[in-house]
Scaffold this active site. Structure first.
Site, PDB file in Angstrom:
ATOM      1  N   SER A 223      38.794   1.271  23.850  1.00 26.41           N
ATOM      2  CA  SER A 223      39.096  -0.001  23.165  1.00 26.41           C
ATOM      3  C   SER A 223      39.077  -1.172  24.148  1.00 26.41           C
ATOM      4  CB  SER A 223      40.438   0.070  22.431  1.00 26.41           C
ATOM      5  OG  SER A 223      41.434   0.589  23.264  1.00 26.41           O
TER       6      SER A 223
ATOM      7  N   HIS B 159      40.640   8.694  20.006  1.00 23.22           N
ATOM      8  CA  HIS B 159      41.340   7.618  20.726  1.00 23.22           C
ATOM      9  C   HIS B 159      42.653   7.364  19.966  1.00 23.22           C
ATOM     10  CE1 HIS B 159      41.836   4.367  23.426  1.00 23.22           C
ATOM     11  NE2 HIS B 159      40.953   3.494  22.975  1.00 23.22           N
TER      12      HIS B 159
ATOM     13  N   HIS C  49      43.604  14.650  28.333  1.00 22.74           N
ATOM     14  CA  HIS C  49      43.326  13.237  28.584  1.00 22.74           C
ATOM     15  C   HIS C  49      42.082  13.112  29.447  1.00 22.74           C
ATOM     16  CE1 HIS C  49      43.908   8.994  29.579  1.00 22.74           C
ATOM     17  NE2 HIS C  49      44.611   8.962  28.465  1.00 22.74           N
TER      18      HIS C  49
ATOM     19  N   ARG D 297      54.382   8.002  29.368  1.00 25.43           N
ATOM     20  CA  ARG D 297      54.733   7.367  28.088  1.00 25.43           C
ATOM     21  C   ARG D 297      55.269   8.412  27.107  1.00 25.43           C
ATOM     22  NH1 ARG D 297      49.072   4.912  26.722  1.00 25.43           N
ATOM     23  NH2 ARG D 297      48.604   7.083  27.174  1.00 25.43           N
TER      24      ARG D 297
ATOM     25  N   ASP E 118      50.373  10.523  22.450  1.00 22.56           N
ATOM     26  CA  ASP E 118      50.281  10.773  21.011  1.00 22.56           C
ATOM     27  C   ASP E 118      51.016  12.034  20.579  1.00 22.56           C
ATOM     28  OD1 ASP E 118      48.815   8.511  20.379  1.00 22.56           O
ATOM     29  OD2 ASP E 118      46.951   9.433  21.019  1.00 22.56           O
TER      30      ASP E 118
HETATM   31  N1  CMX Z   1      42.557  20.910  22.539  1.00 28.65           N
HETATM   32  C1  CMX Z   1      41.433  21.658  22.575  1.00 28.65           C
HETATM   33  N2  CMX Z   1      40.388  21.413  23.360  1.00 28.65           N
HETATM   34  C2  CMX Z   1      40.492  20.377  24.190  1.00 28.65           C
HETATM   35  C3  CMX Z   1      41.631  19.563  24.258  1.00 28.65           C
HETATM   36  C4  CMX Z   1      42.700  19.845  23.371  1.00 28.65           C
HETATM   37  N3  CMX Z   1      43.798  19.107  23.307  1.00 28.65           N
HETATM   38  N4  CMX Z   1      41.453  18.600  25.193  1.00 28.65           N
HETATM   39  C5  CMX Z   1      40.219  18.809  25.705  1.00 28.65           C
HETATM   40  N5  CMX Z   1      39.633  19.868  25.089  1.00 28.65           N
HETATM   41  C6  CMX Z   1      38.295  20.402  25.299  1.00 28.65           C
HETATM   42  C7  CMX Z   1      37.264  19.301  25.072  1.00 28.65           C
HETATM   43  O1  CMX Z   1      36.971  19.165  23.684  1.00 28.65           O
HETATM   44  C8  CMX Z   1      36.099  19.782  25.878  1.00 28.65           C
HETATM   45  O2  CMX Z   1      35.464  20.798  25.137  1.00 28.65           O
HETATM   46  P1  CMX Z   1      33.836  20.948  25.150  1.00 28.65           P
HETATM   47  O3  CMX Z   1      33.506  21.174  26.590  1.00 28.65           O
HETATM   48  O4  CMX Z   1      33.596  22.096  24.252  1.00 28.65           O
HETATM   49  O5  CMX Z   1      33.313  19.644  24.637  1.00 28.65           O
HETATM   50  C9  CMX Z   1      36.783  20.446  27.076  1.00 28.65           C
HETATM   51  O6  CMX Z   1      38.135  20.750  26.654  1.00 28.65           O
HETATM   52  C10 CMX Z   1      36.867  19.571  28.310  1.00 28.65           C
HETATM   53  O7  CMX Z   1      37.432  18.332  27.932  1.00 28.65           O
HETATM   54  P2  CMX Z   1      38.221  17.427  28.996  1.00 28.65           P
HETATM   55  O8  CMX Z   1      37.255  17.026  30.049  1.00 28.65           O
HETATM   56  O9  CMX Z   1      39.468  18.118  29.414  1.00 28.65           O
HETATM   57  O10 CMX Z   1      38.661  16.204  28.102  1.00 28.65           O
HETATM   58  P3  CMX Z   1      37.769  14.946  27.664  1.00 28.65           P
HETATM   59  O11 CMX Z   1      37.873  13.939  28.748  1.00 28.65           O
HETATM   60  O12 CMX Z   1      36.407  15.360  27.233  1.00 28.65           O
HETATM   61  O13 CMX Z   1      38.528  14.461  26.376  1.00 28.65           O
HETATM   62  C11 CMX Z   1      40.405  13.892  25.050  1.00 28.65           C
HETATM   63  C12 CMX Z   1      39.785  13.840  26.446  1.00 28.65           C
HETATM   64  C13 CMX Z   1      41.685  13.102  25.023  1.00 28.65           C
HETATM   65  C14 CMX Z   1      39.402  13.266  24.049  1.00 28.65           C
HETATM   66  C15 CMX Z   1      40.659  15.378  24.707  1.00 28.65           C
HETATM   67  O14 CMX Z   1      41.592  15.916  25.606  1.00 28.65           O
HETATM   68  C16 CMX Z   1      41.136  15.572  23.282  1.00 28.65           C
HETATM   69  O15 CMX Z   1      40.307  15.650  22.362  1.00 28.65           O
HETATM   70  N6  CMX Z   1      42.499  15.680  23.073  1.00 28.65           N
HETATM   71  C17 CMX Z   1      43.048  15.790  21.753  1.00 28.65           C
HETATM   72  C18 CMX Z   1      42.998  14.442  21.055  1.00 28.65           C
HETATM   73  C19 CMX Z   1      43.980  13.461  21.678  1.00 28.65           C
HETATM   74  O16 CMX Z   1      45.110  13.806  21.961  1.00 28.65           O
HETATM   75  N7  CMX Z   1      43.525  12.222  21.881  1.00 28.65           N
HETATM   76  C20 CMX Z   1      44.402  11.123  22.355  1.00 28.65           C
HETATM   77  C21 CMX Z   1      44.084  10.707  23.767  1.00 28.65           C
HETATM   78  C22 CMX Z   1      44.853   9.482  24.155  1.00 28.65           C
HETATM   79  C23 CMX Z   1      43.945   8.258  24.114  1.00 28.65           C
HETATM   80  O17 CMX Z   1      43.064   8.122  24.998  1.00 28.65           O
HETATM   81  O18 CMX Z   1      44.117   7.436  23.207  1.00 28.65           O
END
Ligand code: CMX
Length: 438
Positions: A241, A271, A317, A326, A372
Site C-alpha cells: 500500500s 495484505h 511476513h 504490534r 493480523d
Molecule cells: N500459512 C501457510 N503458508 C504460508 C504462510 C502461512 N501463514 N506464510 C507463508 N506461507 C507459504 C507461502 O505461501 C509460500 O508458499 P509457496 O512457496 O507455495 O508460494 C512459502 O510459504 C514461502 O513464503 P514466505 O517467503 O515465507 O512468505 P511471503 O513473503 O511469500 O508472503 C505473506 C508473506 C504475509 C503474504 C505470507 O506469510 C502469508 O500469506 N501469510 C498469511 C496471510 C497474512 O497473515 N497476511 C498479513 C501480512 C501482514 C501485512 O503485510 O499486511
C-alpha cells in the site's frame, strides 16, 4: 501550521544532504537484483527511500527510529489514558522527532478545524449498494475528496516544484482530519443506525472515531482505538500500500488519488484483508469443536488448513523474521483487559501451536504471528464484529503513514517513478551468455 513550520525548517539542510549524496556517491551500488527476486516479488531489493519508518526483520518496525514499545511509552497522552494521541504520532512521522504534549495537541486542534465532511461525499456513500465492501466505500470516499485538492489548484496556478510539499501537506492534513468521520460513517451506514454522528470536540482523533461509531462511552474501546491507530500507522515505504501510494503520487497525482490507490492495495487478502481472514479462521476453529480445543486438536486443525493448500492467516511476513511487536502490544492489552475472553484465549493457544506447525511445514520463512493474528479478536471483544470492516480500521490508521511518505517524497523532490521491465527470453539470453548455471 505547526507541521509546515517544523518540516520547512529542516528542508534546506536535508535537500543539501541528498544533493551531496547523489553528486558524490551517485554510482555506489546499494542493491542488486537476481533472477529469483525478479520472479519472486522483488523481495529484499531496495527500491524506494523513506525516512518515515524502517523494518528491522528481527526487531520489527521503528517509526522514525523508535521501536513500538518506545513509541507507546514516549508519545504524549491526554489526561486519563496510557495510550498516545494520534496527533503526536503524526508529528513524529512528519517531523521526525517526538513532540511535546502541546505540539501533539496543536496537531489535534488543526484536525478539528479541518474535519468537516463535504455533503457530496456523504450523499455518494449513501447511494452505494448496501452490499458494497466497506473498503470500496473508503477508497471511493477518499477519491471523491480529490475535488478538494489544494495541490491540484496550486499546481494549475503554476506552483513551483520546491513548494509541492506544502500543498501535499495541506491535502494530507485535510484528508487525515476527515477520515475518522468517513470511516465511522461507513460503519454506521452498513451496520449501525445509519446516522452521521458529529465528532465530539473534547475528544482526540482516535477516541473520536470510537465516539462516532457510538462506542465513545467505552473508555477501554477508546484506548484500544488509540493503541490500534498507532500500531498500524506505518510499516516502511515499500510494502504494497505504501509503495502503491508512492508510485501514484510520483506522477504528481494528488494525495487523494494516491491514497485511494493505496487503500485498494490494502484491500487484498495477502495484505490488509488478512485481518478479516484471520478472525474468520479463528471462528472456524471455535465452531469446529464442542468445547475449547486442546493443543493437539488445534495442531490437527492447523495441519488440515495447510493440507487444503490454504495459508494460516496472521502468520508469516514478507520482511519480519520475528514476532511482530504490534502483535505483542495488543497481546499485552488483551492480557490486561480481556484475559478470559474465549477468542483471546484461542489467540494465545494458536500462538503456542502454529509457529511449531509452520516450522515443521518447512517452506514458511517466518513462522511467527504478524499483527493480523490478533487485531480482529480485540475488535470482536468490544462488539465491532463485522469483520469486513477491519481493513477499514487498518486503512484509517495507515493513512497517517501514507500521507507522511507522500509529503516527504515531494519535499525531497523525488521524480516520477519508472523502473524497467524485462522479458523472459531476455533473462534466458542473459543467463546463457553469461554462462551462469541455472
Ligand atoms: N500459512 C501457510 N503458508 C504460508 C504462510 C502461512 N501463514 N506464510 C507463508 N506461507 C507459504 C507461502 O505461501 C509460500 O508458499 P509457496 O512457496 O507455495 O508460494 C512459502 O510459504 C514461502 O513464503 P514466505 O517467503 O515465507 O512468505 P511471503 O513473503 O511469500 O508472503 C505473506 C508473506 C504475509 C503474504 C505470507 O506469510 C502469508 O500469506 N501469510 C498469511 C496471510 C497474512 O497473515 N497476511 C498479513 C501480512 C501482514 C501485512 O503485510 O499486511
Amino acid at each position: 501550521m505547526l507541521l509546515k513550520d517544523k518540516i520547512g525548517a529542516q528542508l534546506p539542510e536535508f535537500r543539501e544532504r541528498i544533493i551531496k549524496l547523489v553528486r558524490e556517491s551517485g554510482t555506489v551500488k546499494i542493491s542488486e537484483v537476481n533472477v529469483s527476486q525478479l520472479f519472486g516479488g522483488m523481495r529484499e531489493v531496495h527500491v524506494v527511500v523513506s525516512d518515515i519508518s524502517h523494518i528491522d526483520p528481527y526487531e520489527g518496525i521503528r517509526l522514525r527510529g523508535y521501536t513500538i514499545p518506545e513509541v507507546l511509552k514516549e508519545l504524549p497522552k491526554c489526561e486519563g489514558t496510557d495510550f498516545p494521541l494520534a496527533g503526536g504520532l503524526y508529528y513524529l512521522l512528519m517531523v521526525g522527532c517526538l513532540p511535546s504534549l502541546d505540539e501533539a495537541l496543536q496537531v489535534e486542534d488543526e484536525w478539528k478545524e479541518r474535519g468537516q465532511l463535504p455533503d457530496y461525499v456523504i450523499k455518494s456513500l449513501q447511494s452505494m449498494p448496501p452490499e458494497t465492501h466497506p473498503m470500496t466505500m473508503l477508497s471511493a470516499a477518499i477519491l471523491m475528496l480529490q475535488n478538494e485538492s489544494i495541490f491540484v489548484r496550486r499546481y494549475d496556478a503554476g506552483m513551483q516544484k520546491s513548494d509541492y510539499w506544502e500543498a501535499a501537506l495541506e491535502d494530507s492534513m485535510n484528508l487525515t482530519a476527515k477520515l475518522p468521520a468517513i470511516a465511522a460513517y461507513i460503519y454506521n451506514l452498513k451496520y449501525n443506525s445509519g446516522k452521521l454522528i458529529p465528532p465530539n470536540p473534547d475528544l482526540d482523533w482516535s477516541a473520536n472515531f470510537a465516539h462516532m461509531i457510538q462506542k465513545g462511552d467505552d473508555r477501554e474501546y477508546q484506548d484500544l482505538s488509540r493503541l490500534f491507530f498507532v500500531l498500524h500507522s506505518d510499516h516502511e515505504g515499500a510494502n504494497v500500500s505504501a509503495h502503491t501510494t508512492h508510485l501514484v503520487a510520483s506522477t504528481l497525482s494528488s494525495v487523494y488519488y494516491a491514497c485511494s490507490a493505496g487503500m485498494n492495495a490494502l484491500a487484498g487478502p495477502l495484505h490488509g484483508l488478512a485481518n478479516q481472514e484471520c478472525l474468520r479462521w479463528l471462528l472456524q476453529v471455535r465452531s469446529c469443536f464442542d468445547s475449547f480445543p486442546t493443543h493437539e486438536q488445534l495442531e490437527a486443525f492447523a495441519w488440515e488448513t495447510l493440507r487444503s493448500d490454504k495459508v494460516i492467516p496472521g502468520y508469516g511476513h514478507a520482511v519480519l523474521r520475528t514476532i511482530d511487536p504490534r502483535f505483542t502490544a495488543q497481546l499485552e492489552f488483551g492480557k490486561k483487559y480481556m484475559p478470559d475472553d474465549e477468542l483471546f484465549r484461542l489467540v494465545n493457544l494458536v500462538f503456542q501451536v502454529v509457529p511449531q506447525v509452520l516450522k515443521q511445514y518447512g517452506k514458511v520463512k517466518n513462522p511467527w504471528p504478524n499483527v493480523d493474528a490478533i487485531n480482529g479478536t480485540m475488535q470482536y471483544h468490544y462488539g465491532v464484529r463485522q469483520f469486513d470492516f477491519y481493513t477499514v480500521l487498518f486503512g484509517l490508521s495507515r493513512i497517517l503513514g501514507l500521507t507522511a511518505h507522500s509529503v516527504w517524497s515531494r519535499a525531497m523532490g523525488l521524480p516520477i517513478e519508472r523502473p524497467q521491465s524485462i522479458t523472459t527470453p531476455m533473462i534466458e539470453e542473459y543467463v546463457e551468455t553469461n554462462h551462469i548455471v541455472m
